[in-house]
Design a protein around this motif. Structure first.
Motif, mmCIF file in Angstrom:
data_model
loop_
_atom_site.group_PDB
_atom_site.id
_atom_site.type_symbol
_atom_site.label_atom_id
_atom_site.label_comp_id
_atom_site.label_asym_id
_atom_site.label_seq_id
_atom_site.Cartn_x
_atom_site.Cartn_y
_atom_site.Cartn_z
ATOM 1 N N SER A 1 -9.196 28.169 0.029
ATOM 2 C CA SER A 1 -8.983 29.083 1.151
ATOM 3 C C SER A 1 -9.965 28.728 2.267
ATOM 4 O O SER A 1 -10.984 28.074 2.034
ATOM 5 N N ASP A 2 -9.648 29.197 3.465
ATOM 6 C CA ASP A 2 -10.553 28.963 4.592
ATOM 7 C C ASP A 2 -11.917 29.588 4.325
ATOM 8 O O ASP A 2 -12.952 29.026 4.689
ATOM 9 N N GLU A 3 -11.914 30.736 3.671
ATOM 10 C CA GLU A 3 -13.171 31.427 3.350
ATOM 11 C C GLU A 3 -14.002 30.626 2.359
ATOM 12 O O GLU A 3 -15.239 30.649 2.409
ATOM 13 N N ASP A 4 -13.341 29.909 1.445
ATOM 14 C CA ASP A 4 -14.064 29.050 0.501
ATOM 15 C C ASP A 4 -14.605 27.804 1.202
ATOM 16 O O ASP A 4 -15.684 27.316 0.874
ATOM 17 N N VAL B 1 -12.916 27.391 10.441
ATOM 18 C CA VAL B 1 -12.022 26.682 9.537
ATOM 19 C C VAL B 1 -10.772 27.535 9.438
ATOM 20 O O VAL B 1 -10.846 28.706 9.062
ATOM 21 N N LYS B 2 -9.631 26.943 9.815
ATOM 22 C CA LYS B 2 -8.362 27.670 9.780
ATOM 23 C C LYS B 2 -7.273 26.754 9.238
ATOM 24 O O LYS B 2 -7.053 25.672 9.775
ATOM 25 N N GLU C 1 -7.330 15.844 2.627
ATOM 26 C CA GLU C 1 -6.350 16.360 3.581
ATOM 27 C C GLU C 1 -6.964 17.231 4.676
ATOM 28 O O GLU C 1 -6.231 17.781 5.505
ATOM 29 N N LEU C 2 -8.287 17.346 4.700
ATOM 30 C CA LEU C 2 -8.930 18.105 5.780
ATOM 31 C C LEU C 2 -8.612 17.459 7.118
ATOM 32 O O LEU C 2 -8.541 16.239 7.230
ATOM 33 N N ILE C 3 -8.446 18.281 8.107
ATOM 34 C CA ILE C 3 -8.227 17.802 9.471
ATOM 35 C C ILE C 3 -9.425 18.252 10.303
ATOM 36 O O ILE C 3 -9.768 19.432 10.316
ATOM 37 N N ILE C 4 -10.049 17.311 10.982
ATOM 38 C CA ILE C 4 -11.229 17.602 11.782
ATOM 39 C C ILE C 4 -10.815 17.584 13.257
ATOM 40 O O ILE C 4 -10.247 16.599 13.730
ATOM 41 N N ILE C 5 -11.104 18.661 13.964
ATOM 42 C CA ILE C 5 -10.723 18.766 15.368
ATOM 43 C C ILE C 5 -11.971 19.044 16.205
ATOM 44 O O ILE C 5 -12.680 20.017 15.964
ATOM 45 N N ASN C 6 -12.206 18.163 17.177
ATOM 46 C CA ASN C 6 -13.304 18.380 18.104
ATOM 47 C C ASN C 6 -12.812 19.306 19.212
ATOM 48 O O ASN C 6 -11.810 19.049 19.862
ATOM 49 N N VAL C 7 -13.525 20.390 19.419
ATOM 50 C CA VAL C 7 -13.162 21.383 20.435
ATOM 51 C C VAL C 7 -13.996 21.109 21.679
ATOM 52 O O VAL C 7 -15.225 21.167 21.636
ATOM 53 N N GLU C 8 -13.317 20.801 22.750
ATOM 54 C CA GLU C 8 -14.004 20.545 24.011
ATOM 55 C C GLU C 8 -14.729 21.806 24.480
ATOM 56 O O GLU C 8 -14.282 22.928 24.216
ATOM 57 N N ILE C 9 -15.812 21.631 25.190
ATOM 58 C CA ILE C 9 -16.560 22.759 25.733
ATOM 59 C C ILE C 9 -15.636 23.556 26.655
ATOM 60 O O ILE C 9 -14.935 22.982 27.494
ATOM 61 N N GLY C 10 -15.616 24.862 26.453
ATOM 62 C CA GLY C 10 -14.747 25.742 27.217
ATOM 63 C C GLY C 10 -13.478 26.132 26.479
ATOM 64 O O GLY C 10 -12.753 27.021 26.913
#
Length: 92
Positions: free
Chosen positions: A5-8, A37-38, A75-84
């Motif tokens: 789970s996302d919580e785990d 984590v979603k 299978e994790l997907i890593i996403i970089n979130v731009e500032i803003g």
């Protein structure tokens, strides 16, 4: 399918980022923040010297993604979130 789970996942991902990845980035003046984590997607934000660095894409792929997938699940997907974009994760 992600068996966690996302919580785990959140505390495990945070531990790896804080104790393995962040120290590596700090050597070059960079930093990383775990935002959320979603649905098996790990949302991170590069900070410090990593912002605008031409090697940041490689850092994400060959350091962050490699480390998290090897330690947790491939299978994790890593996403970089731009500032803003911190409040718009559902759009990414």
């Amino acid at each position: 399918m992600m068996p966690f789970s996302d919580e785990d996942l959140f505390p495990v991902v945070k531990n790896i980022i804080d104790n393995k990845i962040a120290p590596m980035l700090a050597q070059d003046g960079g930093a990383m923040t775990l935002l959320d984590v979603k649905n098996g997607k790990v949302f991170v934000q590069l900070n410090g010297a990593c912002v605008g660095c031409s090697a940041s894409g490689s850092t994400l792929k060959y350091v962050v993604e490699k480390e998290l997938k090897a330690a947790i699940h491939p299978e994790l997907i890593i996403i970089n979130v731009e500032i803003g974009m911190e409040n718009r994760l559902e759009e990414l």
